[in-house]
Scaffold this motif. Sequence first.
Motif: not given
Length: 167
Positions: A93-102, A134-138, A161-162
């Motif tokens: 719902p925040e628009g994050i696409k986790p695969a790009f971070t991974f 990805p910092d916007n993850c709830t 992220i860390d």
Amino acid sequence: NLLKGGDEFLRKFDTEATTSAELGFRFVWGNTNVSTALSGMNSMQQLDDNLKYVETSDSVSVEEWEHLKAESDEVMKLSDLYCTMCGYCEVCPEGIKPAFTFDAYNLMNVWELKEIAKIRFNEFEEYPWHGAHPDNCTQCGECAKRCPQKIDIPNELIRTIDILKTL
């Protein structure tokens, strides 16, 4: 994965290719399941290079194909986060696409491409198609419910992220 690391990637493999783009083309030519190659280009030089590869490159030999696959499989065993970038997690719902971070994390962790990982991780503002930062993850967990790899995405996002912020 052939092109992610640029020409630095070639050091991982014993290949006749002189650039990662050439290796990518040769890999495609050797795959009987592929009938069309689409190549993104950002300059006339890349267009010229691609035309040269099309005109002069043979496909990857059976021996080289087997070697590339074996090497790639061995390198991927180093991954503690196996994301296939399938996109099923793109329900945030925040628009994050986790695969790009991974993907950025695996470039650093698996392929030892720290500078490229740093650049990719910092591209969220410049390239909106990567999704929200990805910092916007709830921690809602909607993404994890859809992951065929059963990745605990909210917690893995925090962890990766860390790590990526230290680059």
